[in-house]
Design an enzyme around this catalytic site. Sequence first.
Site, PDB file in Angstrom:
ATOM      1  N   LEU A 117      18.175  -8.787 -11.266  1.00  0.00           N
ATOM      2  CA  LEU A 117      18.401  -7.576 -12.058  1.00  0.00           C
ATOM      3  C   LEU A 117      18.362  -6.323 -11.209  1.00  0.00           C
ATOM      4  O   LEU A 117      18.864  -5.279 -11.591  1.00  0.00           O
ATOM      5  CB  LEU A 117      17.342  -7.460 -13.164  1.00  0.00           C
ATOM      6  N   LYS A 159      19.029  -4.252  -7.605  1.00  0.00           N
ATOM      7  CA  LYS A 159      19.681  -4.155  -6.307  1.00  0.00           C
ATOM      8  C   LYS A 159      18.751  -3.360  -5.401  1.00  0.00           C
ATOM      9  O   LYS A 159      18.409  -2.211  -5.684  1.00  0.00           O
ATOM     10  CB  LYS A 159      21.025  -3.433  -6.418  1.00  0.00           C
ATOM     11  N   ASP A 173      35.765  -0.643  -2.129  1.00  0.00           N
ATOM     12  CA  ASP A 173      35.201  -1.906  -1.648  1.00  0.00           C
ATOM     13  C   ASP A 173      35.403  -3.022  -2.672  1.00  0.00           C
ATOM     14  O   ASP A 173      34.481  -3.782  -2.988  1.00  0.00           O
ATOM     15  CB  ASP A 173      33.717  -1.741  -1.323  1.00  0.00           C
TER      16      ASP A 173
END
Length: 333
Positions: free
Chosen positions: A32, A34, A129
């Site tokens: 959950l 980062k 990205d």
Amino acid sequence: MDDEIEKGTGPKRFSFKELAGATNNFNDEHKLVKRVSKGSKQGVKEYVSEVKIISRLRHRNLVQLLGWCHEKKELLLVYEFMPNGSLDSHLFKENCLLKWEMRYKIAKDLASGLLYLHEEWEQCVVHRDIKSSNVTLNSNFKAKIGDFGLARLVEHSKGSQTTVLAGTMGYMAPECIITGKASKESDVFSFGVVALELACGRKPINPMAKEGQVHMAQWVWELYGSGKLLEAADPRLSEDFDEQQMKVLMIVGVWCAHPDENLRPSIRQAIHVLNSEAPLPALPPKMPVPTYLAPSGNMPISVLSISYGAIYSEGGQNLNQSSVLITTQIPHS
């Protein structure tokens, strides 16, 4: 930093203690959060960019940011839980096999998310990205775009900007490497690469592949020109796919990954073809070699010829500078 981030709406601030407790002290099994590495090139600037941009976006094909935390020299982001992980984990792991119906739907989900970013929000968001590891899958295998650390906002009337080189080799458009310019067109290029990954079940660059197959887009384009497109289909599917859809996805993939940014479709045009609302494009039988005009101070303008695929070193990690060749010099009039 607090002032910059708290201008956003929606996500809440979590305490470090809350997040450490909720993730069993950031155990790898808990996804959950980062956690931006302390040694990461992203750093504070990208962390703030990610929170500011994604907190204002709302779309079914974008990962929702739930909260953030920066304490104890840690930069932490909390996203909605995506139980089926990232797309690359399903395409490139031995024991995972995405059925064709899911793959085609994922391509359309990804395109829908990009359309929102490029054309439907108040500003144009250039992601910079797009790659299969930044496409995540929920419990129903709906695809959502994540990781906005490199994203930039631009006005719709401009649509591009010049920045430092950013992105991932193999997914990065050739003009980005020459000019540093990120744009909707370079995002479309990256989408094309992911579309080909979905069709072919392989990574953009495979140094161990047979001669002529190392660079996926170039290989698929060669097969397109010789009328043998289906030879590039993921062999793990055992021909269990819709042949017309497979051809459409591959052709849209190479069209989007066209070396010349001016000849790529918009993401909206790509969607129309994927939805059978527009005919397939007529592409040349061979992949074109792009050329770029690059000013060099008082020197003549140089025309740079880029050998597609040769811009990457073996392994697809680093730019091979020797592959950028000055082929012609045009004196100023």
